[in-house]
Design an enzyme around this catalytic site. Structure first.
Site, PDB file in Angstrom:
ATOM      1  N   CYS A   1       0.788  -1.231   0.000  1.00  0.00           N
ATOM      2  CA  CYS A   1       0.000   0.000   0.000  1.00  0.00           C
ATOM      3  C   CYS A   1       0.824   1.288   0.000  1.00  0.00           C
ATOM      4  CB  CYS A   1      -1.048   0.001   1.099  1.00  0.00           C
ATOM      5  SG  CYS A   1      -0.709  -1.028   2.511  1.00  0.00           S
TER       6      CYS A   1
ATOM      7  N   ARG B   1       7.331 -10.813   5.574  1.00  0.00           N
ATOM      8  CA  ARG B   1       7.000 -10.492   6.957  1.00  0.00           C
ATOM      9  C   ARG B   1       7.674 -11.497   7.870  1.00  0.00           C
ATOM     10  NH1 ARG B   1       0.506  -9.238   6.031  1.00  0.00           N
ATOM     11  NH2 ARG B   1       0.904  -7.552   4.565  1.00  0.00           N
TER      12      ARG B   1
ATOM     13  N   GLN C   1       0.806 -11.222  -2.614  1.00  0.00           N
ATOM     14  CA  GLN C   1      -0.591 -10.813  -2.482  1.00  0.00           C
ATOM     15  C   GLN C   1      -1.141 -10.435  -3.849  1.00  0.00           C
ATOM     16  OE1 GLN C   1       0.164  -7.492   0.209  1.00  0.00           O
ATOM     17  NE2 GLN C   1      -0.934  -8.591   1.810  1.00  0.00           N
TER      18      GLN C   1
ATOM     19  N   ASP D   1      -2.803  -8.022  -4.709  1.00  0.00           N
ATOM     20  CA  ASP D   1      -3.158  -6.794  -4.025  1.00  0.00           C
ATOM     21  C   ASP D   1      -3.699  -5.747  -4.995  1.00  0.00           C
ATOM     22  OD1 ASP D   1      -3.384  -5.288  -1.794  1.00  0.00           O
ATOM     23  OD2 ASP D   1      -1.241  -5.010  -1.452  1.00  0.00           O
TER      24      ASP D   1
ATOM     25  N   HIS E   1      -5.232  -1.400  -4.634  1.00  0.00           N
ATOM     26  CA  HIS E   1      -5.707  -0.304  -3.797  1.00  0.00           C
ATOM     27  C   HIS E   1      -6.573   0.603  -4.631  1.00  0.00           C
ATOM     28  CE1 HIS E   1      -2.240  -1.911  -1.658  1.00  0.00           C
ATOM     29  NE2 HIS E   1      -3.021  -1.712  -0.613  1.00  0.00           N
TER      30      HIS E   1
ATOM     31  N   LYS F   1     -12.236  -4.628   8.441  1.00  0.00           N
ATOM     32  CA  LYS F   1     -12.084  -5.439   7.236  1.00  0.00           C
ATOM     33  C   LYS F   1     -13.313  -6.300   7.021  1.00  0.00           C
ATOM     34  CE  LYS F   1      -8.504  -7.838   8.897  1.00  0.00           C
ATOM     35  NZ  LYS F   1      -7.482  -8.874   8.738  1.00  0.00           N
TER      36      LYS F   1
ATOM     37  N   HIS G   1      -8.326  -1.301   0.453  1.00  0.00           N
ATOM     38  CA  HIS G   1      -7.330  -2.345   0.200  1.00  0.00           C
ATOM     39  C   HIS G   1      -8.114  -3.608  -0.096  1.00  0.00           C
ATOM     40  CE1 HIS G   1      -4.189  -0.279   2.897  1.00  0.00           C
ATOM     41  NE2 HIS G   1      -5.301   0.371   3.147  1.00  0.00           N
TER      42      HIS G   1
END
Length: 647
Positions: A337, A366, A384, A386, A388, A472, A518
């Site tokens: 992000c 991570r 991910q 991912d 945004h 979320k 997200h």
RNA sequence: GCCGACGUAGCUCAGAGGUAGAGCACUUCCUUGGUAAGGAAGAGGUCGAGAGUUCAAUUCUCUUCGUCGGCUCCA
């Protein structure tokens, strides 16, 4: 006399003090034998507890969810009794029923306990069960309760009592064991006929890492031995679906101590599968107005100080990379992000171009705690899917709804139908865990609730599961062994736009702050593939299968014809293996079956003469011979049907 | 990170204080076979790593790494 209303609406009259069990008896002896608890005005009671006023009563048996949990809760008490008999002086924490079975947390003091001790505890439990000891409920004053456990010397129970109101405290006693417990319980121990301890583990008292670790003993019980046998068989079957086992067998991925724990290596077949999933979503996303972006694997520490992630997770992360010269610090990116925020900021934005949707299959790193690593479901490096979405506040709900559609489309495309949609909320008792003001949180939570409702989603709300910057909507799916994992996630975020000072020029020619959503429909490719593997037991849908066909010549005489068939199929983007080993056809078939290859193409003399192929389907067997073209049609049809179903 | 268990060939596993074994996979040869394992031979392991006890350790002890079951955590 009191009036008892039964679930079918019938109203019967009974003496005051009548018990669930007596009501059952008045209906039928058979029912009475099966009743283990009674739901009185919506509350589960002991079947042996007297009812003194008009009430609606539902009799619960083993077939009811609440019946099972009562049964297992009572079993936890039985196990505690057995443990106390075998290890005198041990202290007890809590011992609830869980989804499948029960556990009890105990402080064993000087005793040690491991799997080798299971059998004697099981035997003791069965011995005690046979004594047919009733579970006796008693109401106890706080003073007496404290006195009892002070004398027994059980600090955990005393702590539990200290949190209870005087007048609301009950004990249950069966045989020699008395426990602080609000119940309810089965009538007596003889209902428990089959017992199995499943595992031991450490568990912090009160779920707090700073507290003492107790020994948690898990077990399960049944009213019939046969049901236990069936359950254990089911467990064995479930273990065969474990993605860690299948991943190895099907050569999808591997780990290497040298590379490092939690860092998956994707083998060719796994990479193929991953690639197909990725392409599937990329194509879908382009249609839905996403713009692919690409960002580097590292980012300046400053980026994460701005986002707030450094403060929140910095010390528990992979530590910064230092540049050789000027002491700059970079982090392996733990999320995408902040990078995407910076892309947003590359030029001034107008309200007219919102929503902007940046999508990236971004690999993040991570430092998960070592004990948390678990196959592909919890790793230290993962990708991910991912994206945004930067939008105006008035667009949040619509955008959120579109993302829900996308997530549901993805889940449906892969036949995931038993997911739970979970609204993950902040923990109101623990406000320091979160950033941002309460009004923004309320707005975000409301947006999620409304969107979920608009989409007709059945949701559960779980406090304490929110991200630190916002609530979320998580799509939770269970693995083969019943562990729940978060796959897809959608999050509303007012914080990052603020921290990165994101702006757009509105129709009023003023600067405004966009809202970020997200979202990741798979969550991570790693976890998704793990759960998908377990879900289909390694029999991937045809369009995903890394090896879709195996061409098997009967003998080397037909190898050139077989090769011709194989080449043709490859031209149609049908992938697989060509098995020209010096083996008999039975052997080649077996090997292809074991590899779970969806279609086997068998060619020998007959096929060569007729210019056909013999087709065999995995798990089904021979489905006849046909021309190569017919097979291609059948093949494409199957894929199309699979994907069309979801439109 | 914490508690507990485990770590023997590519895989699944057996074994024992005196420097290791099976099945499958692999290699070679024979076999050219029609819908879930054809036959024979061969090769393959400093028994996770390090230290200690012992005449001797892969086996016992400790440390370490990793895996498994939970707990805690999960941007």
């Amino acid at each position: 006399m009191i009036k008892i209303t039964l679930p079918d609406g019938a109203v019967r009259e009974y003496q005051e003090g009548v018990t669930g069990l007596e009501i059952a008896k008045s209906i039928s002896e058979g029912l009475a034998r099966n009743v283990i608890a009674a739901k009185v005005n919506g509350e589960v009671w002991d079947a042996t507890r007297g009812i003194y006023a008009d009430a609606t009563v539902q009799l619960l048996t083993w077939n009811d969810k609440e019946g099972k949990s009562t049964f297992w809760h009572s079993s936890a008490h039985l196990m505690a009794e057995a443990l106390e008999a075998l290890y005198p002086g041990i202290k007890f924490g809590t011992g609830p029923a869980i989804e499948a079975g029960f556990y009890y947390d105990v402080d064993l003091g000087d005793f040690s306990f491991s799997q080798e001790d299971f059998q004697r505890v099981e035997e003791k439990m069965l011995e005690l069960a046979k004594q047919k000891n009733p579970y006796v409920r008693s109401e106890v004053s706080k003073k007496d309760a404290i006195e009892f456990f002070t004398e027994k010397g059980d600090p955990y129970k005393l702590e539990l009592i200290s949190r209870l109101e005087d007048g609301s405290i009950t004990f249950y006693k069966q045989g020699a064991f008395t426990d602080l417990c609000k119940g309810p319980h089965i009538p007596d121990t003889s209902y428990i006929k089959a017992v199995k301890l499943l595992n031991v583990a450490g568990a912090y008292w009160n779920k707090d890492q700073n507290n003492k670790m107790l020994t948690r003993i898990y077990g399960i019980t049944f009213p019939k031995q046969k049901e236990l046998d069936e359950y254990l068989h089911l467990l064995e079957e479930a273990k065969k679906r474990d993605h860690r086992k299948l991943g190895k067998e099907l050569e999808l991925f591997a780990f290497s101590e040298k590379v490092g724990m939690g860092l998956p290596l994707w083998l060719p077949k796994g990479a193929m599968l991953r690639d197909r999933l990725e392409n599937f979503l990329k194509r879908t996303q382009v249609k839905m107005g996403y713009s692919p972006v690409v960002t580097p694997h590292i980012g300046s520490k400053q980026l994460y100080i701005t986002s707030g992630h450094w403060e929140k997770y910095g010390k528990d992360s992979f530590q910064p990379i230092h540049t050789p010269d000027d002491g700059e610090e970079f982090l392996l990116k733990p999320m995408n992000c902040p990078h995407h925020c910076e892309i947003y900021k590359t030029k001034p934005r107008s309200y007219k171009e919102l929503p902007i949707r940046f999508a990236e299959f971004g690999t993040v790193y991570r430092y998960e705690q070592s004990g948390e690593l678990h196959g592909l479901t919890r790793v230290r490096g993962f990708t991910q899917d991912d994206a945004h979405i930067f939008c105006r506040p008035d667009q949040v709900k619509e955008e959120f709804c579109k993302v829900i559609d996308l997530v549901l489309y993805v889940l449906k495309s892969l036949s995931f139908d038993n997911y739970t949609a979970q609204i993950s909320l902040r923990d109101l008792e623990n406000p320091t865990k979160y950033i941002g003001d309460s009004a923004q949180w309320d707005a975000a939570e409301q947006a999620i609730r409304e969107a979920a409702q608009e989409k007709g989603l059945q949701t559960v709300e779980v406090p304490g599961e929110a991200a630190f910057y916002g609530p979320k909507l998580d799509f939770m799916v269970k693995d083969a062994l019943g562990r729940q994992w978060q796959l897809g996630t959608i999050q509303v975020d007012y914080q990052l736009p603020q921290r990165f000072e994101l702006e757009y020029i509105g129709a009023d020619n003023q600067k405004h702050r966009p809202v970020m959503i997200h979202r990741a429909p798979f969550g991570s490719l790693e976890r998704f593939i793990a759960v998908l593997t377990e879900h289909c037991a390694g029999n991937f849908p045809l369009w995903l299968s890394p090896e879709q066909i195996a061409v098997l010549p009967i003998s080397e005489k037909y190898e050139s014809y077989a090769q011709q068939v194989f080449d043709t199929l490859q031209q149609y983007d049908i992938r697989g293996i060509f098995d020209n080993r010096d083996e008999k056809i039975g052997r080649k078939i077996r090997d292809a079956e074991v590899k779970k290859i969806p279609y086997m193409i068998i060619v020998g003399e007959k096929e060569q003469l007729d210019n056909k192929i013999a087709v065999r389907k995995h798990g089904q067997g021979d489905i006849g011979s046909m021309s190569v073209n017919d097979f291609i049609k059948l093949f494409e049809e199957e894929i199309n049907n699979m994907l069309r179903r979801t439109l």
